[in-house]
Design a protein around this motif. Structure first.
Motif, PDB file in Angstrom:
ATOM      1  N   ASN A 117       0.801  -1.224   0.000  1.00 34.62           N
ATOM      2  CA  ASN A 117       0.000   0.000   0.000  1.00 34.62           C
ATOM      3  C   ASN A 117       0.834   1.274   0.000  1.00 34.62           C
ATOM      4  O   ASN A 117       0.281   2.366  -0.026  1.00 34.62           O
ATOM      5  CB  ASN A 117      -0.914   0.026   1.222  1.00 34.62           C
ATOM      6  CG  ASN A 117      -0.116   0.007   2.509  1.00 34.62           C
ATOM      7  OD1 ASN A 117       0.660  -0.920   2.740  1.00 34.62           O
ATOM      8  ND2 ASN A 117      -0.283   1.008   3.344  1.00 34.62           N
ATOM      9  N   ASN A 118       2.147   1.150   0.020  1.00 34.12           N
ATOM     10  CA  ASN A 118       2.973   2.349   0.070  1.00 34.12           C
ATOM     11  C   ASN A 118       3.861   2.390  -1.176  1.00 34.12           C
ATOM     12  O   ASN A 118       3.420   2.827  -2.232  1.00 34.12           O
ATOM     13  CB  ASN A 118       3.776   2.375   1.377  1.00 34.12           C
ATOM     14  CG  ASN A 118       4.377   3.733   1.672  1.00 34.12           C
ATOM     15  OD1 ASN A 118       4.350   4.633   0.865  1.00 34.12           O
ATOM     16  ND2 ASN A 118       4.943   3.858   2.844  1.00 34.12           N
ATOM     17  N   SER A 119       5.079   1.925  -1.088  1.00 37.15           N
ATOM     18  CA  SER A 119       6.007   2.056  -2.217  1.00 37.15           C
ATOM     19  C   SER A 119       5.579   1.256  -3.444  1.00 37.15           C
ATOM     20  O   SER A 119       5.758   1.717  -4.573  1.00 37.15           O
ATOM     21  CB  SER A 119       7.414   1.658  -1.781  1.00 37.15           C
ATOM     22  OG  SER A 119       7.896   2.582  -0.829  1.00 37.15           O
ATOM     23  N   VAL A 120       5.010   0.064  -3.253  1.00 32.16           N
ATOM     24  CA  VAL A 120       4.562  -0.728  -4.407  1.00 32.16           C
ATOM     25  C   VAL A 120       3.405  -0.013  -5.102  1.00 32.16           C
ATOM     26  O   VAL A 120       3.426   0.194  -6.318  1.00 32.16           O
ATOM     27  CB  VAL A 120       4.173  -2.162  -3.985  1.00 32.16           C
ATOM     28  CG1 VAL A 120       3.490  -2.904  -5.132  1.00 32.16           C
ATOM     29  CG2 VAL A 120       5.412  -2.929  -3.516  1.00 32.16           C
ATOM     30  N   GLU A 121       2.392   0.381  -4.325  1.00 32.76           N
ATOM     31  CA  GLU A 121       1.227   1.038  -4.932  1.00 32.76           C
ATOM     32  C   GLU A 121       1.614   2.363  -5.589  1.00 32.76           C
ATOM     33  O   GLU A 121       1.210   2.648  -6.721  1.00 32.76           O
ATOM     34  CB  GLU A 121       0.136   1.271  -3.874  1.00 32.76           C
ATOM     35  CG  GLU A 121      -1.120   1.856  -4.473  1.00 32.76           C
ATOM     36  CD  GLU A 121      -2.279   1.981  -3.491  1.00 32.76           C
ATOM     37  OE1 GLU A 121      -3.314   2.542  -3.897  1.00 32.76           O
ATOM     38  OE2 GLU A 121      -2.165   1.530  -2.326  1.00 32.76           O
ATOM     39  N   SER A 122       2.410   3.156  -4.899  1.00 36.27           N
ATOM     40  CA  SER A 122       2.815   4.452  -5.437  1.00 36.27           C
ATOM     41  C   SER A 122       3.596   4.285  -6.740  1.00 36.27           C
ATOM     42  O   SER A 122       3.335   4.970  -7.736  1.00 36.27           O
ATOM     43  CB  SER A 122       3.659   5.183  -4.395  1.00 36.27           C
ATOM     44  OG  SER A 122       4.083   6.423  -4.883  1.00 36.27           O
ATOM     45  N   SER A 123       4.542   3.360  -6.757  1.00 41.34           N
ATOM     46  CA  SER A 123       5.367   3.133  -7.950  1.00 41.34           C
ATOM     47  C   SER A 123       4.538   2.554  -9.096  1.00 41.34           C
ATOM     48  O   SER A 123       4.722   2.941 -10.258  1.00 41.34           O
ATOM     49  CB  SER A 123       6.531   2.196  -7.612  1.00 41.34           C
ATOM     50  OG  SER A 123       7.333   2.767  -6.596  1.00 41.34           O
ATOM     51  N   ALA A 124       3.626   1.636  -8.781  1.00 39.54           N
ATOM     52  CA  ALA A 124       2.785   1.035  -9.823  1.00 39.54           C
ATOM     53  C   ALA A 124       1.826   2.058 -10.423  1.00 39.54           C
ATOM     54  O   ALA A 124       1.580   2.050 -11.631  1.00 39.54           O
ATOM     55  CB  ALA A 124       2.016  -0.160  -9.259  1.00 39.54           C
ATOM     56  N   ARG A 125       1.288   2.961  -9.600  1.00 44.29           N
ATOM     57  CA  ARG A 125       0.416   4.007 -10.126  1.00 44.29           C
ATOM     58  C   ARG A 125       1.187   4.887 -11.128  1.00 44.29           C
ATOM     59  O   ARG A 125       0.702   5.176 -12.220  1.00 44.29           O
ATOM     60  CB  ARG A 125      -0.123   4.889  -9.000  1.00 44.29           C
ATOM     61  CG  ARG A 125      -1.239   4.267  -8.194  1.00 44.29           C
ATOM     62  CD  ARG A 125      -1.603   5.161  -7.003  1.00 44.29           C
ATOM     63  NE  ARG A 125      -2.657   4.600  -6.201  1.00 44.29           N
ATOM     64  CZ  ARG A 125      -3.943   4.954  -6.277  1.00 44.29           C
ATOM     65  NH1 ARG A 125      -4.323   5.869  -7.144  1.00 44.29           N
ATOM     66  NH2 ARG A 125      -4.836   4.395  -5.488  1.00 44.29           N
ATOM     67  N   THR A 126       2.378   5.286 -10.744  1.00 46.04           N
ATOM     68  CA  THR A 126       3.175   6.124 -11.639  1.00 46.04           C
ATOM     69  C   THR A 126       3.546   5.362 -12.904  1.00 46.04           C
ATOM     70  O   THR A 126       3.449   5.906 -14.009  1.00 46.04           O
ATOM     71  CB  THR A 126       4.424   6.650 -10.921  1.00 46.04           C
ATOM     72  OG1 THR A 126       3.996   7.496  -9.848  1.00 46.04           O
ATOM     73  CG2 THR A 126       5.317   7.452 -11.859  1.00 46.04           C
ATOM     74  N   ALA A 127       3.951   4.114 -12.763  1.00 48.84           N
ATOM     75  CA  ALA A 127       4.305   3.309 -13.942  1.00 48.84           C
ATOM     76  C   ALA A 127       3.135   3.244 -14.913  1.00 48.84           C
ATOM     77  O   ALA A 127       3.298   3.459 -16.122  1.00 48.84           O
ATOM     78  CB  ALA A 127       4.728   1.903 -13.515  1.00 48.84           C
TER      79      ALA A 127
END
Length: 187
Positions: A117-127
């Protein structure tokens, strides 16, 4: 390296994430799944990117020079694998990751790591927003229990599941490790 394969992006698999002080987490097999994915990517000579968080907050387990900032030994990068350092949850912000991928004509990403819910979600949203064909591997990520905005305690499984549903279909495709290993082996 094979540019037609997706790049495996391993987020924040650092020693500090394995500490009991990090909190109650879900998916205790995540590290095993990440190791299996890493082995498959290496066998396919496909691109692997290791992302690690370097904190700007003194006293953080991810402050430079602390043991928590080091990669977990079983998932440590090989010398030829790319390492990205970040200071915020999103692996694309102020890191050069997007340019590094574009220069290599890599347009497909498989994201694993912590926390869902933090770095994975944030990075995947941007990707996804940047136009990368992005997959998030549900069984190769984990989250920590949290209290939600309304004050309700949420288990790590609930936090994990909510983050995945936030991503699926709009920013990324949520898949399993078996799915992506199978796809990697096909020509």
């Amino acid at each position: 390296m094979h540019a037609h394969h997706p790049a495996l992006i391993i987020i924040d698999m650092q020693q500090g994430m394995a500490s009991p002080a990090a909190g109650s987490r879900n998916n205790p097999a995540a590290e095993h799944q990440i190791a299996a994915l890493l082995q498959a990517w290496r066998a396919a000579d496909a691109t692997v990117v290791h992302v690690r968080h370097i904190s700007r907050t003194p006293g953080s387990p991810f402050w430079p020079g602390q043991p928590g900032v080091e990669f977990q030994a079983a998932l440590a990068p090989l010398p030829e694998e790319h390492v990205v350092e970040k200071n915020v949850p999103d692996a694309f912000i102020h890191s050069g990751l997007e340019r590094w991928l574009r220069v290599r004509s890599i347009s497909k990403l498989v994201i694993v790591g912590v926390s869902t819910n933090n770095s994975v979600e944030s990075s995947a949203r941007t990707a996804g927003n940047l136009g990368f064909a992005t997959q998030v591997v549900a069984d190769a990520c984990f989250a920590f229990a949290q209290v939600d905005y309304a004050g309700t305690p949420r288990t790590a499984d609930e936090v994990h599941a909510m983050a995945l549903v936030n991503l699926h279909g709009e920013y990324a495709q949520v898949v399993t490790a078996a799915d992506v290993i199978d796809a990697l082996s096909r020509p």
